[in-house]
Design a protein around this motif. Sequence first.
Motif, mmCIF file in Angstrom:
data_model
loop_
_atom_site.group_PDB
_atom_site.id
_atom_site.type_symbol
_atom_site.label_atom_id
_atom_site.label_comp_id
_atom_site.label_asym_id
_atom_site.label_seq_id
_atom_site.Cartn_x
_atom_site.Cartn_y
_atom_site.Cartn_z
ATOM 1 N N TRP A 15 -1.671 0.660 -8.861
ATOM 2 C CA TRP A 15 -2.236 1.652 -7.447
ATOM 3 C C TRP A 15 -3.319 2.125 -6.818
ATOM 4 O O TRP A 15 -3.795 2.412 -5.807
ATOM 5 C CB TRP A 15 -0.807 2.624 -8.244
ATOM 6 C CG TRP A 15 0.749 2.002 -8.211
ATOM 7 C CD1 TRP A 15 0.918 0.907 -7.760
ATOM 8 C CD2 TRP A 15 0.952 1.944 -8.665
ATOM 9 N NE1 TRP A 15 2.223 0.599 -8.065
ATOM 10 C CE2 TRP A 15 2.192 1.312 -8.696
ATOM 11 C CE3 TRP A 15 1.883 4.014 -9.121
ATOM 12 C CZ2 TRP A 15 3.068 2.044 -9.734
ATOM 13 C CZ3 TRP A 15 2.613 4.581 -10.211
ATOM 14 C CH2 TRP A 15 3.687 2.959 -10.511
ATOM 15 N N SER A 21 0.749 4.266 -2.753
ATOM 16 C CA SER A 21 0.742 5.702 -2.336
ATOM 17 C C SER A 21 1.887 6.736 -2.987
ATOM 18 O O SER A 21 1.909 7.746 -2.808
ATOM 19 C CB SER A 21 0.896 5.457 -0.957
ATOM 20 O OG SER A 21 1.712 5.924 -0.097
ATOM 21 N N LEU A 46 0.789 -1.171 -0.182
ATOM 22 C CA LEU A 46 -0.564 0.091 -0.180
ATOM 23 C C LEU A 46 0.914 0.823 -0.068
ATOM 24 O O LEU A 46 0.187 2.754 -0.477
ATOM 25 C CB LEU A 46 -1.212 -0.304 1.669
ATOM 26 C CG LEU A 46 -2.077 -0.635 1.601
ATOM 27 C CD1 LEU A 46 -2.361 -1.170 2.748
ATOM 28 C CD2 LEU A 46 -2.861 -1.019 -0.043
ATOM 29 N N TYR A 47 1.945 1.290 1.214
ATOM 30 C CA TYR A 47 3.088 2.405 0.948
ATOM 31 C C TYR A 47 3.600 2.232 -1.004
ATOM 32 O O TYR A 47 3.275 3.811 -1.094
ATOM 33 C CB TYR A 47 4.016 2.517 1.900
ATOM 34 C CG TYR A 47 4.826 3.295 1.938
ATOM 35 C CD1 TYR A 47 4.982 4.565 1.840
ATOM 36 C CD2 TYR A 47 6.280 2.839 1.162
ATOM 37 C CE1 TYR A 47 5.990 5.922 2.424
ATOM 38 C CE2 TYR A 47 7.422 3.539 0.803
ATOM 39 C CZ TYR A 47 6.687 5.007 1.184
ATOM 40 O OH TYR A 47 8.316 5.770 1.438
ATOM 41 N N ILE A 73 -5.232 1.358 -3.196
ATOM 42 C CA ILE A 73 -5.812 3.038 -2.742
ATOM 43 C C ILE A 73 -7.142 2.825 -2.560
ATOM 44 O O ILE A 73 -7.061 3.251 -1.546
ATOM 45 C CB ILE A 73 -5.373 3.625 -3.247
ATOM 46 C CG1 ILE A 73 -3.507 4.606 -3.536
ATOM 47 C CG2 ILE A 73 -5.353 5.377 -2.210
ATOM 48 C CD1 ILE A 73 -2.915 5.281 -4.154
ATOM 49 N N GLU A 74 -7.522 2.359 -3.388
ATOM 50 C CA GLU A 74 -9.490 2.225 -2.699
ATOM 51 C C GLU A 74 -9.880 1.255 -2.148
ATOM 52 O O GLU A 74 -10.849 0.532 -1.706
ATOM 53 C CB GLU A 74 -9.906 1.989 -4.052
ATOM 54 C CG GLU A 74 -10.073 3.699 -4.793
ATOM 55 C CD GLU A 74 -9.965 3.449 -6.327
ATOM 56 O OE1 GLU A 74 -11.559 2.490 -6.308
ATOM 57 O OE2 GLU A 74 -10.663 4.417 -7.077
ATOM 58 N N GLU A 95 1.780 5.917 -7.082
ATOM 59 C CA GLU A 95 1.021 7.378 -7.915
ATOM 60 C C GLU A 95 2.035 8.767 -8.105
ATOM 61 O O GLU A 95 0.738 9.429 -8.761
ATOM 62 C CB GLU A 95 -0.353 7.093 -7.414
ATOM 63 C CG GLU A 95 -0.826 7.382 -5.926
ATOM 64 C CD GLU A 95 -1.743 8.008 -5.407
ATOM 65 O OE1 GLU A 95 -2.580 7.654 -6.455
ATOM 66 O OE2 GLU A 95 -2.129 8.976 -4.404
ATOM 67 N N PRO A 134 -7.886 -1.150 0.524
ATOM 68 C CA PRO A 134 -6.739 -1.192 1.174
ATOM 69 C C PRO A 134 -6.849 -2.645 2.161
ATOM 70 O O PRO A 134 -5.674 -3.368 1.851
ATOM 71 C CB PRO A 134 -6.733 -0.032 2.438
ATOM 72 C CG PRO A 134 -7.839 0.397 2.215
ATOM 73 C CD PRO A 134 -8.532 0.249 1.095
#
Length: 345
Positions: free
Chosen positions: A313, A280, A276-277, A317-318, A283, A320
Amino acid sequence: MIYVGGVPFSADDAESSSQGSTMLVALMEHPVLVSASSSVKAIPTWKFTIPEESGSEKSRQSKCVYVFQREYATVDPAYVDFVGTDEATTCVGLSIRNRTSGMTSVSHMDSPNVVDIGLTQMLNSVFNENSDAELDVHLVGGFQDVSPQQAGGGSRCKGKLKGYSFPLCAKIVETLQSRGERFLLQTLHVLGHNTRWDSAGNACPIFNGFLVETSTGSIFPASFDKTSRCPDEIVRRTRLAACFEDTNLSGRLLEVYDTQTDRFIIAPFFWTEHLLYIASTGEKLSDSEILLSCSTSPFAEGPDFVDNERRLWGFLIENPDWRDMFPMEQPRVFERAESGFWIRQ
């Protein structure tokens, strides 16, 4: 063992330390395989797409199985007309077809580390009761991503291999040669045979993918789009990204297709805070930064590479929490409708 033109292949001067490299160089120069590669180049690329219901009847009824990077699928010609893959630059598409049964396995190899177990996975699913059947083999993909001097363009390859395509191709042919099955190598359209140069002088692959017609075993250069890289395209792309953090999948090809039922079954998998990092931070990158940081061949990628990374990505993000994609930790299952389209169960 590898057979070319019906004759067992041997590289007499192979050294144990560079056997795969030596065999690969010799195979690349074999007249039968050079001729086969020239024939492949003469075939127009099939742009495979799945039309809307109002599209052509012939295209809609063609039943295809698509394989993403590091995936493999073994298909029965009784259920499937075509099986293929694309988006390969330094990766290699491998097809193995049982001449007796027509069972066809296609993989998208992306690293020498998956070759040993990956080939075993493919072969276990291609054989039925006849384990002595001859196997037609095609390799398409990879390109000259380093100079011939670096990649062992002479009679031998000494020193540390550089680049991505050459070590992968060398590992594949070495593993095929070391096994007891009869591999009839029909196509070796890789490395120099699969290289062109763009207007800026950058090396690029001629073909990024192929299709196998399961009823005949014929192969065609092919490209796919969002409609035909299915089903569950973005989830399968996410699985590829997540698999590098899952030790249970280390050294293996990803299984998503069930041969016996003609269904896609995407088993539950998780994504971590680290992934997830990456999403983020990724993007925020420019297109050129994405190419340079995310690709093994930034000057040879297809036009949708950056868009695919951004969509991946955005999906993470949407979403998690991976459990939202796998309620009650159940797999995502897709069955084929009469029209040929995939339907989520």
